[in-house]
Write a protein that holds these residues in place. Structure first.
Motif, PDB file in Angstrom:
ATOM      1  N   VAL A  16     -11.136  -5.851  -3.748  1.00 55.50           N
ATOM      2  CA  VAL A  16      -9.781  -6.282  -3.414  1.00 55.50           C
ATOM      3  C   VAL A  16      -8.963  -5.101  -2.911  1.00 55.50           C
ATOM      4  N   LYS A  17      -9.073  -3.990  -3.627  1.00 53.96           N
ATOM      5  CA  LYS A  17      -8.324  -2.811  -3.205  1.00 53.96           C
ATOM      6  C   LYS A  17      -8.763  -2.368  -1.821  1.00 53.96           C
ATOM      7  N   GLN A  18     -10.082  -2.335  -1.592  1.00 52.59           N
ATOM      8  CA  GLN A  18     -10.569  -1.900  -0.290  1.00 52.59           C
ATOM      9  C   GLN A  18     -10.149  -2.881   0.797  1.00 52.59           C
ATOM     10  N   LEU A  19     -10.299  -4.151   0.533  1.00 51.73           N
ATOM     11  CA  LEU A  19      -9.897  -5.143   1.525  1.00 51.73           C
ATOM     12  C   LEU A  19      -8.394  -5.127   1.746  1.00 51.73           C
ATOM     13  N   GLY A  20      -7.652  -4.937   0.664  1.00 58.35           N
ATOM     14  CA  GLY A  20      -6.194  -4.875   0.788  1.00 58.35           C
ATOM     15  C   GLY A  20      -5.762  -3.751   1.697  1.00 58.35           C
ATOM     16  N   ILE A  21      -6.405  -2.618   1.560  1.00 58.48           N
ATOM     17  CA  ILE A  21      -6.093  -1.488   2.429  1.00 58.48           C
ATOM     18  C   ILE A  21      -6.443  -1.851   3.859  1.00 58.48           C
ATOM     19  N   LEU A  22      -7.596  -2.494   4.037  1.00 59.72           N
ATOM     20  CA  LEU A  22      -8.026  -2.901   5.373  1.00 59.72           C
ATOM     21  C   LEU A  22      -7.016  -3.859   5.989  1.00 59.72           C
ATOM     22  N   VAL A  23      -6.574  -4.829   5.216  1.00 62.53           N
ATOM     23  CA  VAL A  23      -5.632  -5.820   5.728  1.00 62.53           C
ATOM     24  C   VAL A  23      -4.320  -5.167   6.147  1.00 62.53           C
ATOM     25  N   PHE A  24      -3.820  -4.259   5.316  1.00 60.06           N
ATOM     26  CA  PHE A  24      -2.527  -3.660   5.619  1.00 60.06           C
ATOM     27  C   PHE A  24      -2.616  -2.575   6.688  1.00 60.06           C
ATOM     28  N   MET A  25      -3.817  -2.004   6.873  1.00 55.47           N
ATOM     29  CA  MET A  25      -3.960  -0.973   7.885  1.00 55.47           C
ATOM     30  C   MET A  25      -4.312  -1.574   9.243  1.00 55.47           C
ATOM     31  N   THR A  26      -4.873  -2.761   9.255  1.00 57.10           N
ATOM     32  CA  THR A  26      -5.230  -3.421  10.498  1.00 57.10           C
ATOM     33  C   THR A  26      -3.974  -4.071  11.068  1.00 57.10           C
ATOM     34  N   PRO A  27      -3.660  -3.783  12.327  1.00 57.14           N
ATOM     35  CA  PRO A  27      -2.427  -4.336  12.898  1.00 57.14           C
ATOM     36  C   PRO A  27      -2.336  -5.855  12.780  1.00 57.14           C
ATOM     37  N   ARG A  28      -3.391  -6.552  13.111  1.00 57.45           N
ATOM     38  CA  ARG A  28      -3.357  -8.016  13.036  1.00 57.45           C
ATOM     39  C   ARG A  28      -4.596  -8.516  12.301  1.00 57.45           C
ATOM     40  N   ALA A  29      -4.476  -8.671  11.001  1.00 54.96           N
ATOM     41  CA  ALA A  29      -5.596  -9.203  10.236  1.00 54.96           C
ATOM     42  C   ALA A  29      -5.735 -10.681  10.565  1.00 54.96           C
ATOM     43  N   ASP A  30      -6.977 -11.083  10.743  1.00 61.98           N
ATOM     44  CA  ASP A  30      -7.181 -12.497  11.046  1.00 61.98           C
ATOM     45  C   ASP A  30      -6.890 -13.331   9.797  1.00 61.98           C
ATOM     46  N   PRO A  31      -6.480 -14.575   9.986  1.00 62.47           N
ATOM     47  CA  PRO A  31      -6.115 -15.432   8.841  1.00 62.47           C
ATOM     48  C   PRO A  31      -7.248 -15.605   7.830  1.00 62.47           C
ATOM     49  N   LEU A  32      -8.482 -15.640   8.296  1.00 61.82           N
ATOM     50  CA  LEU A  32      -9.608 -15.797   7.375  1.00 61.82           C
ATOM     51  C   LEU A  32      -9.702 -14.601   6.426  1.00 61.82           C
ATOM     52  N   THR A  33      -9.552 -13.383   6.961  1.00 53.97           N
ATOM     53  CA  THR A  33      -9.591 -12.180   6.125  1.00 53.97           C
ATOM     54  C   THR A  33      -8.473 -12.214   5.091  1.00 53.97           C
ATOM     55  N   VAL A  34      -7.280 -12.588   5.523  1.00 52.59           N
ATOM     56  CA  VAL A  34      -6.142 -12.673   4.602  1.00 52.59           C
ATOM     57  C   VAL A  34      -6.437 -13.688   3.500  1.00 52.59           C
ATOM     58  N   ASP A  35      -6.998 -14.849   3.872  1.00 51.78           N
ATOM     59  CA  ASP A  35      -7.340 -15.876   2.883  1.00 51.78           C
ATOM     60  C   ASP A  35      -8.391 -15.378   1.892  1.00 51.78           C
ATOM     61  N   VAL A  36      -9.437 -14.697   2.390  1.00 52.43           N
ATOM     62  CA  VAL A  36     -10.506 -14.199   1.516  1.00 52.43           C
ATOM     63  C   VAL A  36      -9.957 -13.154   0.548  1.00 52.43           C
ATOM     64  N   VAL A  37      -9.159 -12.215   1.063  1.00 52.78           N
ATOM     65  CA  VAL A  37      -8.560 -11.191   0.203  1.00 52.78           C
ATOM     66  C   VAL A  37      -7.682 -11.841  -0.856  1.00 52.78           C
ATOM     67  N   ASP A  38      -6.901 -12.825  -0.455  1.00 55.17           N
ATOM     68  CA  ASP A  38      -6.029 -13.522  -1.408  1.00 55.17           C
ATOM     69  C   ASP A  38      -6.851 -14.239  -2.477  1.00 55.17           C
ATOM     70  N   LEU A  39      -7.936 -14.887  -2.097  1.00 52.52           N
ATOM     71  CA  LEU A  39      -8.781 -15.590  -3.064  1.00 52.52           C
ATOM     72  C   LEU A  39      -9.465 -14.619  -4.027  1.00 52.52           C
ATOM     73  N   ILE A  40      -9.958 -13.495  -3.511  1.00 46.87           N
ATOM     74  CA  ILE A  40     -10.566 -12.496  -4.395  1.00 46.87           C
ATOM     75  C   ILE A  40      -9.523 -11.994  -5.385  1.00 46.87           C
ATOM     76  N   GLY A  41      -8.340 -11.703  -4.897  1.00 53.25           N
ATOM     77  CA  GLY A  41      -7.260 -11.254  -5.785  1.00 53.25           C
ATOM     78  C   GLY A  41      -6.924 -12.291  -6.840  1.00 53.25           C
ATOM     79  N   THR A  42      -6.898 -13.554  -6.446  1.00 55.18           N
ATOM     80  CA  THR A  42      -6.596 -14.637  -7.382  1.00 55.18           C
ATOM     81  C   THR A  42      -7.664 -14.727  -8.475  1.00 55.18           C
ATOM     82  N   VAL A  43      -8.929 -14.587  -8.106  1.00 54.38           N
ATOM     83  CA  VAL A  43     -10.019 -14.616  -9.091  1.00 54.38           C
ATOM     84  C   VAL A  43      -9.846 -13.470 -10.088  1.00 54.38           C
ATOM     85  N   VAL A  44      -9.578 -12.264  -9.574  1.00 52.57           N
ATOM     86  CA  VAL A  44      -9.431 -11.089 -10.441  1.00 52.57           C
ATOM     87  C   VAL A  44      -8.247 -11.259 -11.388  1.00 52.57           C
ATOM     88  N   VAL A  45      -7.117 -11.692 -10.863  1.00 48.82           N
ATOM     89  CA  VAL A  45      -5.921 -11.855 -11.695  1.00 48.82           C
ATOM     90  C   VAL A  45      -6.142 -12.942 -12.746  1.00 48.82           C
TER      91      VAL A  45
END
Length: 183
Positions: A16-45
């Motif tokens: 999640v941390k690695q993907l989160g950095i990727l999402v915020f560092m990438t100018p335009r993260a695709d919606p699928l990546t944002v959804d996957v990162v959000d779901l991984i974060g939700t599982v962890v939380v």
């Protein structure tokens, strides 16, 4: 809550941390990546919230509960506990001290190397670990809804994302074939 997540960090949280950095560092993260990162974060939380709540019901911190759960499987050297909990050995010493003062854990020499101290659960520690596990729902089996093939594929994908070389015995699985009913 953030301190608890840092103390009992899991491999998924690292993703999640690695993907989160990727999402915020990438100018335009695709919606699928944002959804996957959000779901991984939700599982962890969700996992950590439920685990923390169950631990508190047994008058334990999350770190104490995790350590006790590890010891219920087998006595472990302090250094190995630190590795599995992803924290400093001095932190493990403090956790073991507190569990020992409650009669849940004891220190004993390692029969294979008497210079090494093992932390081991007492009979009451084993019972507490069993009650804690029984009180969990999602956190007891967070991947319980996935087939063996799906869990294997998820493990391989997470390893790839983290740059971890899979064990030689692992072969890529196709989740659409076989193992569908196997859990």
């Amino acid at each position: 809550m953030l301190q608890v997540l840092k103390q009992s960090c899991t491999s998924i949280f690292h993703v999640v941390k690695q993907l989160g950095i990727l999402v915020f560092m990438t100018p335009r993260a695709d919606p699928l990546t944002v959804d996957v990162v959000d779901l991984i974060g939700t599982v962890v939380v969700r996992y950590h919230e439920e685990y923390e709540h169950a631990a508190a019901e047994h008058s334990l911190t999350g770190a104490q509960a995790r350590l006790l759960s590890l010891l219920a499987v087998e006595p472990l050297p302090m250094r190995r506990l630190a590795q599995q909990l992803k924290c400093e050995p001095s932190n493990v010493t403090g956790i073991v001290d507190r569990l020992e003062s409650r009669g849940l854990v004891e220190r004993r020499p390692d029969p294979a190397d008497r210079r090494v101290k093992l932390a081991a659960p007492t009979a009451e520690g084993v019972r507490t670990a069993e009650r804690l596990r029984a009180s969990l729902d999602f956190a007891r089996e967070p991947l319980g809804q996935l087939t063996v093939a799906e869990r294997t594929l998820l493990k391989q994908l997470l390893q790839r994302m983290l740059g971890i070389t899979p064990e030689p015995s692992q072969k890529p699985e196709n989740p659409e074939k076989g193992d569908e009913g196997e859990k």
